[in-house]
Design an enzyme around this catalytic site. Sequence first.
Site, PDB file in Angstrom:
ATOM      1  CB  CYS A   1      58.818  43.900   9.053  1.00 47.01           C
ATOM      2  SG  CYS A   1      57.484  44.693   8.117  1.00 47.01           S
TER       3      CYS A   1
ATOM      4  CB  CYS B   1      55.465  44.122  10.455  1.00 44.11           C
ATOM      5  SG  CYS B   1      55.638  43.674   8.717  1.00 44.11           S
ATOM      6  CG  ASP B   2      56.971  43.670  14.140  1.00 44.40           C
ATOM      7  OD1 ASP B   2      55.786  43.289  14.102  1.00 44.40           O
ATOM      8  OD2 ASP B   2      57.925  42.955  13.782  1.00 44.40           O
TER       9      ASP B   2
END
Length: 322
Positions: A133, A136-137
């Site tokens: 992701c 997300c990261d």
Amino acid sequence: MRQLIIIGSGPAGYTAAIYAARANLSPLLIASSVEAGGELMNTTDVENYPGFPEGIQGPALMALFQAQAERFGTTVVLDDVTKVELDGDVKKVTLGSGETIESLAVIYATGSAYRKLGVEGEDRLSGHGVSWCATCDGFFFREKVIAVVGGGDSAMEEANFLTKFASKVYLIHRSENLRASEIMQERARQNPKIEFVLNKVVERIDGDELVTGVQLRDTVDGSESHLELSGLFIAVGSDPRVHLVHGQLDLTEEGTIKVDGRSSRTNLPGVFAAGDVLDPTYRQAVTAAGSGTVAALDAEHYLASLPRDIVANAVESETVPA
């Protein structure tokens, strides 16, 4: 017999449980025996979920979801669903223990599973440089050299997004023929931070505590090479967990559960879907949570439409599985 069973324990399932419990539906949430908490259990720092300005660990966030759901009266069962019978007025859910539980309504929130490469180091370094992701990261890879594996639109989109943070992004694909649309390929090729590494597959992900690189194999001549990296983003697709409902619920072309417009209503009365299992596009914790809200409200309205004696009988006969 219960009023409502929720299958799945990610943000969608637990949010549905919070809303349903506060509506006095006494939901039973089946959380799985080994994957309780969903994909966030494999995530370290979550910095994009509202309300946590300093970020929060994925498992800690899911523990808070569960505690809030239980506070309002949700019963959580750590078992696996092996079979569902969703047609008819009474739904039947069979657990791994062999017990079958009946309910007037079901919310199906089993999420999706990112496809893995199946190579050495992938599981061990998940959350330590290996990610599925970018949104997300990506933030954690400022001025780092990283790579994206994949050849579809999602891979191109993730590579472009990651250039906001990384100093360089390699895009690794097994052939010269990319599945991505021409416009998405062109955007990636025009980005000076992106370098295409074609006709290559990842054979191994290296690193002790953090990713340090990948071992590549050339799909044309079989030669091997090493690429030094600080992170690897895998974008080879995901699969919604719908195997239990094949032949019962209508699916979309993407394989997700088909719902009526912006609602959570499936083709079967009393059966609702929430989270990644119906979302082929966004797949974020916050959108899944919002979807769980919709499903709980739809289930509440459905149960309110049933004859009072049927609902009363379900309330009186509710039992907690052993």
